[in-house]
Design an enzyme around this catalytic site. Sequence first.
Site, PDB file in Angstrom:
ATOM      1  N   THR A   1      11.130  26.450 -33.585  1.00 42.53           N
ATOM      2  CA  THR A   1      11.801  26.199 -34.863  1.00 42.53           C
ATOM      3  C   THR A   1      13.290  26.567 -34.833  1.00 42.53           C
ATOM      4  OG1 THR A   1       9.694  26.539 -35.977  1.00 42.53           O
ATOM      5  CG2 THR A   1      11.670  26.746 -37.338  1.00 42.53           C
TER       6      THR A   1
ATOM      7  N   GLU B   1      -5.435  30.959 -26.150  1.00 38.46           N
ATOM      8  CA  GLU B   1      -5.203  31.759 -27.348  1.00 38.46           C
ATOM      9  C   GLU B   1      -6.542  32.262 -27.853  1.00 38.46           C
ATOM     10  OE1 GLU B   1      -2.687  30.145 -30.389  1.00 38.46           O
ATOM     11  OE2 GLU B   1      -4.309  30.120 -31.835  1.00 38.46           O
TER      12      GLU B   1
ATOM     13  N   HIS C   1       4.015  30.881 -36.805  1.00 38.50           N
ATOM     14  CA  HIS C   1       4.759  29.675 -36.431  1.00 38.50           C
ATOM     15  C   HIS C   1       5.662  29.177 -37.564  1.00 38.50           C
ATOM     16  CE1 HIS C   1       1.615  28.827 -33.217  1.00 38.50           C
ATOM     17  NE2 HIS C   1       2.760  28.707 -32.582  1.00 38.50           N
TER      18      HIS C   1
ATOM     19  N   ASP D   1       2.241  22.455 -24.260  1.00 38.51           N
ATOM     20  CA  ASP D   1       2.027  23.502 -25.262  1.00 38.51           C
ATOM     21  C   ASP D   1       1.001  23.064 -26.308  1.00 38.51           C
ATOM     22  OD1 ASP D   1       2.666  26.012 -26.355  1.00 38.51           O
ATOM     23  OD2 ASP D   1       4.120  25.139 -27.742  1.00 38.51           O
TER      24      ASP D   1
HETATM   25  O1  G3H Z   1       4.317  27.269 -29.139  1.00 30.59           O
HETATM   26  C1  G3H Z   1       5.458  27.295 -29.615  1.00 30.59           C
HETATM   27  C2  G3H Z   1       5.974  28.421 -30.350  1.00 30.59           C
HETATM   28  O2  G3H Z   1       4.961  29.218 -30.790  1.00 30.59           O
HETATM   29  C3  G3H Z   1       7.076  28.095 -31.307  1.00 30.59           C
HETATM   30  O3  G3H Z   1       7.013  28.793 -32.538  1.00 30.59           O
HETATM   31  O4  G3H Z   1       8.512  27.254 -33.763  1.00 30.59           O
HETATM   32  O5  G3H Z   1       7.811  29.397 -34.763  1.00 30.59           O
HETATM   33  O6  G3H Z   1       9.387  29.381 -32.829  1.00 30.59           O
HETATM   34  P1  G3H Z   1       8.264  28.704 -33.544  1.00 30.59           P
HETATM   35 ZN    ZN Z   2       2.910  28.254 -30.591  1.00 27.20          ZN
END
Ligand code: G3H
Ligand code: ZN
Length: 305
Positions: A235, A136, A182, A84
């Site tokens: 998160t 992205e 995020h 990721d």
């Molecule tokens: O690439 C990972 C996600 O976009 C996680 O985002 O931590 O805000 O859920 P988040």
């Molecule tokens: Zn992300």
Amino acid sequence: MPLVPTADLVARAAAARGCVAAFNVITLEHAEAIARGAEEAGFPAILQISENAVRYHGGRIAPLAAASGAVAEASGVGLSLHLDHATDLRLVQQAADTGFSSAMFDAGALPHAENVTATAAAAAWAHGAGLWLEAELGYVGGKPDAPASAHADGVRTDPAEALDFVNRTGVDALAVAVGSSHAMTRRTAALDHALIARLRRTVPVPLVLHGSSGVPDEELGAAVRVGMVKINFGTALNIAFTRTVRAVLSEEPVQVDPRTYLGAARASVADTVRDLLTRLAASPPAEGDTGQRGTDDHRHGSVGQ
Ligand code: G3H
Ligand code: ZN
């Protein structure tokens, strides 16, 4: 059940007009918890390791990848391994040798022309190595010299630019900016459903929602109904993990065995994963849908409709 390819999970989800959830792995306990939560919900999932997580592990991708892959191999549901937010193509190249079937190449902070060039090169390399590649689109219409994160507040992806980006880069999936951010610790994000629907009609590859921890359940359900396919959570898991560690240690301040607080944290993350998957699956079907949810054996199929 063997480690499955991300491409298969996303394709099944898209075909079923559902989604597949992707969860960020930082420690072994995260991987174990995601597997347990997915098994309890009865749905497949994607284990994601970010470039930041690799950096946390001393820049070495192999140990956490091997552990996560082994967890997936022992799982009762289909789990895939995805890299990721990789900004360095060399890390994508390492991922190809360490059990990953897919990666997100994130050149979203670059000016648009450089993002296109770098992403096209990454996609060509990834496809040669058999990897599925997500990217992205990092800036929004009309300001080619004003790069911004696609997930910064207020940023939105323009459908025509997204189509051009996908055509010029050859990527397999696109992360789009539709209102999420995020690292939100409260679920207050409001998504632009009309924009998601336009993107789905315009863009020929599956759409990816980042920053899903800050999006309420009903908004996630609506996003899937109008076209989001891969839903990324990070998160939310860390909130559960850290809250539990804090609670155990404050109740037992003399405790020194990490299995007490890490075990409790792992159970709490598993519950969070199970609940997120279950609630995604419970979202009402889109108008005109047949009601069919994924495949008959949904351990390989998709979540939500
Ligand atoms: O690439 C990972 C996600 O976009 C996680 O985002 O931590 O805000 O859920 P988040
Ligand atoms: Zn992300």
